[in-house]
Design a protein around this motif. Structure first.
Motif, PDB file in Angstrom:
ATOM      1  N   VAL A 174       0.766  -1.195  -0.081  1.00 45.30           N
ATOM      2  CA  VAL A 174      -0.001   0.183   0.065  1.00 45.30           C
ATOM      3  C   VAL A 174       0.918   1.213  -0.145  1.00 45.30           C
ATOM      4  CG1 VAL A 174      -1.759   1.249   1.128  1.00 45.30           C
ATOM      5  CG2 VAL A 174      -1.914  -1.339   1.218  1.00 45.30           C
ATOM      6  N   GLY A 175       0.504   2.089  -0.862  1.00 47.60           N
ATOM      7  CA  GLY A 175       1.312   3.295  -1.062  1.00 47.60           C
ATOM      8  C   GLY A 175       0.465   4.496  -0.679  1.00 47.60           C
ATOM      9  N   ASP A 176       0.918   5.666  -0.367  1.00 45.32           N
ATOM     10  CA  ASP A 176       0.288   6.977  -0.056  1.00 45.32           C
ATOM     11  C   ASP A 176       0.316   8.093  -1.074  1.00 45.32           C
ATOM     12  OD1 ASP A 176      -1.218   9.027   1.173  1.00 45.32           O
ATOM     13  OD2 ASP A 176       0.216   9.257   2.692  1.00 45.32           O
ATOM     14  N   ASN A 177      -0.600   8.008  -2.027  1.00 45.19           N
ATOM     15  CA  ASN A 177      -0.363   8.928  -3.025  1.00 45.19           C
ATOM     16  C   ASN A 177       1.029   8.703  -3.856  1.00 45.19           C
ATOM     17  OD1 ASN A 177      -2.729  10.155  -2.973  1.00 45.19           O
ATOM     18  ND2 ASN A 177      -2.144  11.592  -1.452  1.00 45.19           N
ATOM     19  N   GLU A 178       1.545   7.386  -4.034  1.00 41.78           N
ATOM     20  CA  GLU A 178       2.715   7.291  -4.911  1.00 41.78           C
ATOM     21  C   GLU A 178       2.136   6.493  -5.979  1.00 41.78           C
ATOM     22  OE1 GLU A 178       5.145   4.879  -2.364  1.00 41.78           O
ATOM     23  OE2 GLU A 178       5.168   6.413  -0.642  1.00 41.78           O
ATOM     24  N   SER A 195      -0.304  12.656  -7.059  1.00 42.42           N
ATOM     25  CA  SER A 195      -0.872  13.416  -6.173  1.00 42.42           C
ATOM     26  C   SER A 195      -2.142  14.093  -6.813  1.00 42.42           C
ATOM     27  CB  SER A 195       0.292  14.668  -5.754  1.00 42.42           C
ATOM     28  OG  SER A 195       0.463  15.290  -6.604  1.00 42.42           O
ATOM     29  N   VAL A 196      -3.021  14.423  -5.983  1.00 42.52           N
ATOM     30  CA  VAL A 196      -4.329  15.049  -6.570  1.00 42.52           C
ATOM     31  C   VAL A 196      -4.261  16.526  -6.605  1.00 42.52           C
ATOM     32  CG1 VAL A 196      -6.783  15.255  -5.976  1.00 42.52           C
ATOM     33  CG2 VAL A 196      -5.785  13.105  -5.803  1.00 42.52           C
ATOM     34  N   THR A 197      -4.352  17.342  -7.542  1.00 41.87           N
ATOM     35  CA  THR A 197      -4.332  18.771  -7.459  1.00 41.87           C
ATOM     36  C   THR A 197      -5.588  19.082  -8.257  1.00 41.87           C
ATOM     37  OG1 THR A 197      -3.152  18.975  -9.759  1.00 41.87           O
ATOM     38  CG2 THR A 197      -1.818  18.815  -7.726  1.00 41.87           C
ATOM     39  N   ASP A 198      -6.066  20.290  -8.190  1.00 43.34           N
ATOM     40  CA  ASP A 198      -7.049  21.062  -8.945  1.00 43.34           C
ATOM     41  C   ASP A 198      -6.987  21.213 -10.380  1.00 43.34           C
ATOM     42  OD1 ASP A 198      -8.475  21.429  -6.563  1.00 43.34           O
ATOM     43  OD2 ASP A 198      -8.225  23.396  -6.171  1.00 43.34           O
ATOM     44  N   ALA A 199      -5.616  21.086 -10.677  1.00 39.10           N
ATOM     45  CA  ALA A 199      -4.814  21.363 -11.949  1.00 39.10           C
ATOM     46  C   ALA A 199      -4.921  20.104 -12.713  1.00 39.10           C
ATOM     47  CB  ALA A 199      -3.737  22.180 -12.058  1.00 39.10           C
ATOM     48  N   SER A 200      -4.811  19.045 -12.019  1.00 39.36           N
ATOM     49  CA  SER A 200      -4.609  17.656 -13.044  1.00 39.36           C
ATOM     50  C   SER A 200      -5.677  16.875 -12.718  1.00 39.36           C
ATOM     51  CB  SER A 200      -3.288  17.060 -12.345  1.00 39.36           C
ATOM     52  OG  SER A 200      -3.474  16.720 -11.031  1.00 39.36           O
ATOM     53  N   ASP A 201      -6.362  17.123 -11.891  1.00 37.32           N
ATOM     54  CA  ASP A 201      -7.677  16.039 -11.382  1.00 37.32           C
ATOM     55  C   ASP A 201      -8.976  16.571 -11.634  1.00 37.32           C
ATOM     56  OD1 ASP A 201      -6.186  13.712 -10.635  1.00 37.32           O
ATOM     57  OD2 ASP A 201      -5.124  15.186  -9.494  1.00 37.32           O
ATOM     58  N   TYR A 202      -9.914  15.902 -11.606  1.00 39.71           N
ATOM     59  CA  TYR A 202     -11.470  16.680 -11.571  1.00 39.71           C
ATOM     60  C   TYR A 202     -12.557  15.973 -10.607  1.00 39.71           C
ATOM     61  CZ  TYR A 202     -16.071  18.245 -13.110  1.00 39.71           C
ATOM     62  OH  TYR A 202     -17.304  18.912 -13.374  1.00 39.71           O
ATOM     63  N   ALA A 232      -9.233   7.705  -3.648  1.00 37.71           N
ATOM     64  CA  ALA A 232      -8.759   7.318  -4.683  1.00 37.71           C
ATOM     65  C   ALA A 232      -8.198   6.248  -4.692  1.00 37.71           C
ATOM     66  CB  ALA A 232      -7.813   8.348  -5.638  1.00 37.71           C
ATOM     67  N   LEU A 233      -8.382   5.012  -5.628  1.00 40.99           N
ATOM     68  CA  LEU A 233      -7.865   3.883  -5.277  1.00 40.99           C
ATOM     69  C   LEU A 233      -7.076   3.522  -6.715  1.00 40.99           C
ATOM     70  CD1 LEU A 233     -10.603   1.957  -3.271  1.00 40.99           C
ATOM     71  CD2 LEU A 233      -8.354   2.955  -2.226  1.00 40.99           C
ATOM     72  N   GLU A 234      -5.989   2.831  -6.565  1.00 37.91           N
ATOM     73  CA  GLU A 234      -5.351   2.066  -7.717  1.00 37.91           C
ATOM     74  C   GLU A 234      -4.836   1.002  -7.469  1.00 37.91           C
ATOM     75  OE1 GLU A 234      -2.345   3.544 -11.256  1.00 37.91           O
ATOM     76  OE2 GLU A 234      -1.895   4.365  -9.314  1.00 37.91           O
ATOM     77  N   ILE A 235      -5.474  -0.257  -8.309  1.00 36.92           N
ATOM     78  CA  ILE A 235      -4.887  -1.295  -8.131  1.00 36.92           C
ATOM     79  C   ILE A 235      -4.295  -1.653  -9.522  1.00 36.92           C
ATOM     80  CG2 ILE A 235      -5.853  -3.751  -7.885  1.00 36.92           C
ATOM     81  CD1 ILE A 235      -8.734  -2.540  -6.952  1.00 36.92           C
TER      82      ILE A 235
END
Length: 80
Positions: A12-16, A19-26, A41-44
């Motif tokens: 398990v990683g923490d935003n690795e 990262s979530v930003t207003d500029a890159s995400d919705y 947000a989960l990534e598998i």
């Protein structure tokens, strides 16, 4: 993340590496943060969900853990 880290065999990683930003995400900024809702947000890894057995394993894991997470964050009792 704490509950996932307790699961044997998971990495398990923490935003690795993201990262979530207003500029890159919705979705998280607009539907989560701006509405003051709990969000995650989960990534598998794709190879872990390529077959039905992997899909069922992850579905069962999230079905078990997400209600616990929601209860912790909201202080609400979840009836299952």
């Amino acid at each position: 993340m704490e509950l996932l880290q307790r699961e044997a065999g998971l990495v398990v990683g923490d935003n690795e590496p993201y990262s979530v930003t207003d500029a890159s995400d919705y979705t998280i900024p607009v539907h989560g943060e701006q509405r003051n809702l709990h969000h995650v947000a989960l990534e598998i890894r794709q190879d872990l969900i390529m077959d039905e057995a992997g899909q069922r394993m992850w579905a069962a894991l999230f079905a078990r853990l997400l209600p616990q997470v929601y209860q912790r964050l909201s202080g609400l009792q979840i009836h299952q």
